[in-house]
Each structure stands twice: as C-alpha cells, then as structure tokens.
Scaffold this motif. Structure first.
Motif, PDB file in Angstrom:
ATOM      1  N   GLU A  99       0.806  -1.222   0.000  1.00  0.00           N
ATOM      2  CA  GLU A  99       0.000   0.000   0.000  1.00  0.00           C
ATOM      3  C   GLU A  99       0.841   1.275   0.000  1.00  0.00           C
ATOM      4  O   GLU A  99       0.297   2.380  -0.087  1.00  0.00           O
ATOM      5  CB  GLU A  99      -0.928  -0.007   1.211  1.00  0.00           C
ATOM      6  N   ASP A 100       2.149   1.126   0.079  1.00  0.00           N
ATOM      7  CA  ASP A 100       3.028   2.294   0.047  1.00  0.00           C
ATOM      8  C   ASP A 100       2.836   3.019  -1.285  1.00  0.00           C
ATOM      9  O   ASP A 100       2.993   2.424  -2.353  1.00  0.00           O
ATOM     10  CB  ASP A 100       4.476   1.833   0.186  1.00  0.00           C
ATOM     11  N   PRO A 101       2.499   4.308  -1.270  1.00  0.00           N
ATOM     12  CA  PRO A 101       2.267   5.020  -2.533  1.00  0.00           C
ATOM     13  C   PRO A 101       3.504   5.106  -3.423  1.00  0.00           C
ATOM     14  O   PRO A 101       3.393   5.363  -4.615  1.00  0.00           O
ATOM     15  CB  PRO A 101       1.811   6.406  -2.072  1.00  0.00           C
ATOM     16  N   LEU A 102       4.677   4.887  -2.846  1.00  0.00           N
ATOM     17  CA  LEU A 102       5.922   4.952  -3.622  1.00  0.00           C
ATOM     18  C   LEU A 102       6.412   3.574  -4.047  1.00  0.00           C
ATOM     19  O   LEU A 102       7.541   3.443  -4.535  1.00  0.00           O
ATOM     20  CB  LEU A 102       7.010   5.656  -2.807  1.00  0.00           C
ATOM     21  N   LEU A 103       5.574   2.535  -3.899  1.00  0.00           N
ATOM     22  CA  LEU A 103       6.015   1.174  -4.223  1.00  0.00           C
ATOM     23  C   LEU A 103       6.522   1.076  -5.655  1.00  0.00           C
ATOM     24  O   LEU A 103       7.565   0.481  -5.907  1.00  0.00           O
ATOM     25  CB  LEU A 103       4.874   0.181  -4.012  1.00  0.00           C
TER      26      LEU A 103
END
Length: 198
Positions: A99-103
């Motif tokens: 769920e990390d937006p920077l994945l």
C-alpha cells in the motif's frame, strides 16, 4: 538452462552459454522455458524463482520471474542495439508494503540499482510496475488476503563487450529484493521480512 537452437549464430550461442554458466545466488533456481516466437530471429528464455524452506520442511517460492534474451543481427532501431532483455518478476508482499504510494518507484529503482551494482550497463530501458490485491469470499473466505507486486521491464545491454551473466544476476537480484530477501551483493539496503507468500 537449455542450449541454444541449432543454426544460431556464434555470437548468440556464446551469449546463451554465458547465461548458462553464470554463478547465481544460492536462493535462486532457474529452469529452461520455451523461447518466444516472432519477437526476434533468435531468443532464449528461462524461468526463475526465489526458493525458501517452509515451516513443514518443504520449499516455497517467495518470488517468481522470467527472463528472455532477444537477438536481432544488424540491430533494431527501437532497441538501439542488436540485443534486448525482457523480464518479469512477481512476488507477494505484506499489505503495508504493497500500500506504500511509492512502491512503483521503489521497485523500479531496485532494477536500476541492480543493473548498476552488477556492472551491467544498459540503455533504452522501459517497463511497468503493478500492484494487486486478492481477498477470498464464500468458500474461500478463510484464505488470508494477499497483495502482490509485478515488475515488467526491458532494456538493451550497452557496450561492445556485453557481460550477459551480469544482466542475468541483476534480474536475480530484483527477484530477491521483491521477495524481501537481502541481496547477495553490497550496496543495497535490506528489505523488511516478507509476510504472506504465494
């Protein structure tokens, strides 16, 4: 890995031999795959997995992938060269990591860093990073929810004396990083341990 096809040019046969002779991280297992058709006059494909012992004494795949080496004698305008690597990596992740937006940016940087760290110069790179989630319902409601990352990429190895094994090992490093394992070379930070796996 399977040998090159009869009739392959010598330079392609030598490239396949270099891939077959490459020293790999101990967590990586490779298998020969059918070569794709209609992508280039010459192609060689392998499948890979990051394998770990499970709690029951067996083995589980923490990440899987595919690598294809394409060769077009005389070169290809879009490739900016005569060779092209096309790769895929898939791995399940802990939900909070997925769920990390920077994945997507981070996963792409893993590949770029792996190529650099392994001394595998490249050009004309491109690709996508996707994330997906799955949750069971009805009779499958008891299954834990899973989240996954998928990296699809291609690049042209640069330079006059291509180290094909270095490009293979960069792909292996990407699989290990997606699996949450520390890469077996210096220069890349360890990832947090992975949770639910495929």
């Amino acid at each position: 890995m399977a040998p090159s096809r009869a009739g392959d040019p010598r330079e392609f046969a030598e490239a396949v031999a270099a891939l077959s002779a490459a020293s790999l991280p101990t967590a990586i297992e490779l298998d020969a795959l059918p070569s794709p058709v209609n992508l280039a006059p010459f192609a060689h494909a392998v499948g890979g997995a990051v394998v770990s012992a499970d709690s029951e004494g067996g083995e589980e795949d923490l990440a899987t992938g595919r690598l294809v080496l394409l060769h077009r004698p005389g070169g290809h305008e879009e490739w900016r060269g005569a060779w092209r690597f096309v790769v895929l990596v898939e791995a399940d992740l802990e939900a909070e990591i997925a769920e990390d937006p920077l994945l997507a940016e981070v996963a792409w940087s893993w590949l770029m860093d792996a190529l650099t760290e392994h001394g595998a110069p490249f050009t004309a790179e491109g690709g996508t990073v996707s994330r997906s989630s799955s949750r069971g319902f009805g009779g499958l409601a008891g299954r834990p929810a899973t989240t996954a990352v998928e990296v699809r990429a291609s690049w042209t190895p640069a330079g006059d004396d291509i180290d094909f094994a270095a490009h293979l090992n960069a792909w292996c490093a990407l699989m290990m990083m997606c699996a949450g394992l520390p890469p077996e070379y210096e220069g890349v930070a360890n990832l947090p341990p992975a949770g639910s796996r495929r």
